[in-house]
Write a protein that holds these residues in place. Structure first.
Motif, PDB file in Angstrom:
ATOM      1  N   ALA A 202      22.750 -15.166 -13.768  1.00 32.75           N
ATOM      2  CA  ALA A 202      22.502 -16.586 -13.530  1.00 32.75           C
ATOM      3  C   ALA A 202      21.261 -17.007 -14.060  1.00 32.75           C
ATOM      4  O   ALA A 202      20.857 -18.128 -13.731  1.00 32.75           O
ATOM      5  CB  ALA A 202      22.965 -17.059 -12.233  1.00 32.75           C
ATOM      6  N   PHE A 208      25.143 -15.800 -19.796  1.00 33.52           N
ATOM      7  CA  PHE A 208      26.055 -16.335 -19.092  1.00 33.52           C
ATOM      8  C   PHE A 208      27.525 -16.792 -19.617  1.00 33.52           C
ATOM      9  O   PHE A 208      28.581 -16.482 -19.141  1.00 33.52           O
ATOM     10  CB  PHE A 208      25.492 -17.848 -18.640  1.00 33.52           C
ATOM     11  CG  PHE A 208      26.080 -18.117 -17.250  1.00 33.52           C
ATOM     12  CD1 PHE A 208      25.884 -17.716 -16.044  1.00 33.52           C
ATOM     13  CD2 PHE A 208      26.995 -19.088 -17.456  1.00 33.52           C
ATOM     14  CE1 PHE A 208      26.608 -18.029 -15.064  1.00 33.52           C
ATOM     15  CE2 PHE A 208      27.721 -19.703 -16.324  1.00 33.52           C
ATOM     16  CZ  PHE A 208      27.503 -19.250 -15.089  1.00 33.52           C
ATOM     17  N   SER A 411      26.106 -15.310 -10.279  1.00 27.24           N
ATOM     18  CA  SER A 411      27.169 -15.094 -11.261  1.00 27.24           C
ATOM     19  C   SER A 411      28.239 -14.571 -10.770  1.00 27.24           C
ATOM     20  O   SER A 411      28.294 -13.519 -10.164  1.00 27.24           O
ATOM     21  CB  SER A 411      26.378 -13.980 -12.298  1.00 27.24           C
ATOM     22  OG  SER A 411      25.325 -13.585 -11.726  1.00 27.24           O
TER      23      SER A 411
END
Ligand SMILES: Cc1cc2nc3c(=O)[nH]c(=O)nc-3n(C[C@H](O)[C@H](O)[C@H](O)COP(=O)(O)OP(=O)(O)OC[C@H]3O[C@@H](n4cnc5c(N)ncnc54)[C@H](O)[C@@H]3O)c2cc1C
Length: 480
Positions: A202, A208, A411
């Motif tokens: 993240a 990402f 994440s």
């Protein structure tokens, strides 16, 4: 020639999960090498709110709250709409009370208001969220001295050193790791077990979207959360899962000059209706409203945001609201806000709505119609989105707009593991490559949602569990 060391256990990442893993393994007498890319230990704990959750603790009992791991499990599955991994959630909630008791017995600086039901994420049905007075640093205050003690014994810490390769033998075994030291040299460490606790991705705006179905990154994660541990594991044959279970947190303003990093979570605008009822409207990049801004369910607001272009929305208001309403940015001074409106690209102000639309890239006609419809709802009390808090029209110049993003605290995707936290390879689990923390994907324990405390608590619990398992010690929650 590459220098080779041999230890019992290599831990990759000295953060939330890695520190307890090393502490427990050293406590059982193992020789442990801890490899940490940053120049200090602690990982995300330096930034995290580190709210924890556990059902059935002594603190709850002392306050007359009747809770249990079973009730915690049911609530996690309810909030995640059954999208979390039930096997891993079971393991996490069963170990959570022992983790809380261990923290408290180690002098954790618990906030006196804990446990409570909090509303930044979809709330639990019972007060089971706990937090330290210094957020993540309160957790670190417990871990750091214990880790330091371990380093005086059988733990070697290498700071500024990065995992480059997981060296495998066959499809289900790792021999050890190759790391790059601060001077650029490579070094092999052979080990009986490797525990990956290198966190998520993240903090990596390039990686990402690749791991999260194309969604753009905005968030307050550390740039050190770059996913390099996941990439190394994938190169060794591991699989990634959870890409489809992304749900953004509702809101977050970029740091001035950054294209993905938001301001600290403490400095986000107050968009949680349970803390501050909205006076503003929220409009997408075109200038349309898309949700009842006072919808009590954050899950509803987050899912509505998921359908908006680039996960962006503008919070729009006027001079009267700036003057009369409770502060939209509770931690910002008026001077700081003035500076932002004068020079920060996420802040816009204008003398009329058409000029505001020009400054923000919205459709001027659409924004004017949106505001007019909202102002009619303020008069009639009937809002097309069902909003009931309608305190004032948006009518007095100057007008303001602040760009917010669907932001990411953890994440969602990560390495697939089995119920024993063994990383899954091409033909089943690796016998001696295990993983804990965000590297296994935040969605494994929260599903397509954010369940309070279900990142930090399992990271601590699973780290402890794996450190003990590496030594063949008992991992039953009762023994920890
Ligand atoms: C602002 C914010 C607030 C949050 N609030 C909460 C909350 O209240 N409750 C909750 O449950 N969760 C929360 N989270 C999420 C939670 O804090 C994280 O999921 C958790 O701390 C991650 O722990 P970890 O051990 O997996 O990773 P980390 O703690 O990030 O540790 C990973 C370590 O590995 C190191 N590393 C990475 N790659 C390598 C490599 N290749 N080689 C060597 N070292 C490497 C990193 O430098 C880092 O030190 C929050 C997150 C943020 C950003």
């Amino acid at each position: 020639m590459t220098e080779v060391t041999t230890v019992d256990l290599v831990v990759i990442g000295a953060g939330t999960a890695g520190l307890p893993a090393a502490i427990e393994a050293a406590g059982q007498g193992l020789r442990v090498a801890v490899i940490e890319k940053a120049d200090r230990i602690g990982g995300t704990l330096w930034r995290s709110w580190a709210q924890l959750s556990a059902g059935g603790t002594s603190l709850q009992r002392g306050k007359g709250i009747l809770d249990s791991p079973d009730l915690h499990f049911d609530d996690v599955m309810r909030i995640s709409k059954n999208t979390a991994d039930p096997t891993l959630v079971r393991l996490a909630v069963d170990h959570a009370p022992a983790t809380l008791e261990w923290l408290m017995a180690s002098g954790f600086d618990m906030d006196p208001d804990a446990p409570a039901v909090l509303h930044f994420h979809e709330p639990y049905l019972l007060p089971r969220t706990y937090w330290g007075r210094k957020a993540g640093e309160s957790v670190l205050e417990v871990l750091a001295p214990a880790f330091e003690k371990a380093c005086a014994g059988s733990v070697t810490l290498e700071l500024g050193t990065e995992l480059v390769t997981l060296r495998t033998s066959g499809v289900d075994q790792v021999e050890g790791v190759t790391v790059r030291r601060p001077d650029g040299t490579f070094h092999d460490i052979d080990a009986r077990v490797v525990i990956l606790t290198s966190g998520g991705y993240a903090g990596n705006p390039e990686l990402f979207p690749q791991f999260t179905g194309g969604s753009p990154l905005a968030g307050p994660a550390s740039p050190g959360a770059d996913g390099s541990g996941i990439v190394a594991a994938v190169a060794a044959g591991a699989r990634v899962r959870g890409q489809e279970r992304f749900l953004p947190t509702y809101g977050g303003v970029l740091k001035s000059g950054s294209r993905w990093e938001t301001v600290h979570l403490n400095d986000y605008p107050a968009l949680t209706p349970q803390s501050r009822q909205p006076w503003e409207i929220h409009v997408n990049a075109r200038g349309e409203r898309f949700v009842a801004e006072d919808a009590p369910s954050v899950d509803d607001r987050e899912n509505a945001l998921l359908d908006q272009p680039d996960l962006k929305f503008w919070v729009v208001y006027d001079a009267a609201i700036r003057r009369e309403a409770p502060a939209l940015f509770p931690t910002w001074s008026e001077q700081a806000l003035d500076r932002a409106f004068a020079g920060h690209s996420s802040f816009a102000t204008a003398g009329d709505l058409r000029a505001l639309a020009d400054a923000t890239g919205m459709d001027p006609g659409l924004l004017s119609r949106t505001v007019a419809a909202y102002n009619s709802a303020v008069v009639s009390g009937e809002d097309a989105f069902g909003r009931t808090h309608l305190p004032a029209p948006i009518a007095e110049a100057p007008f303001y707009a602040v760009l917010n993003h669907g932001s990411t605290l953890k994440s969602p995707a990560g390495l697939a593991v089995d119920g024993q936290l063994r990383v899954l390879g091409p033909e089943g689990p690796f016998n001696n490559l295990w993983a804990a923390g965000e590297v296994i994907g935040g969605s494994s324990l929260s599903g397509k949602s954010f369940v309070s405390g279900m990142s930090v608590t399992p990271a601590l619990s699973f780290g402890r569990l794996l450190g003990r398992r590496a030594a063949g010690a008992d991992t039953d929650p009762g023994s920890m």
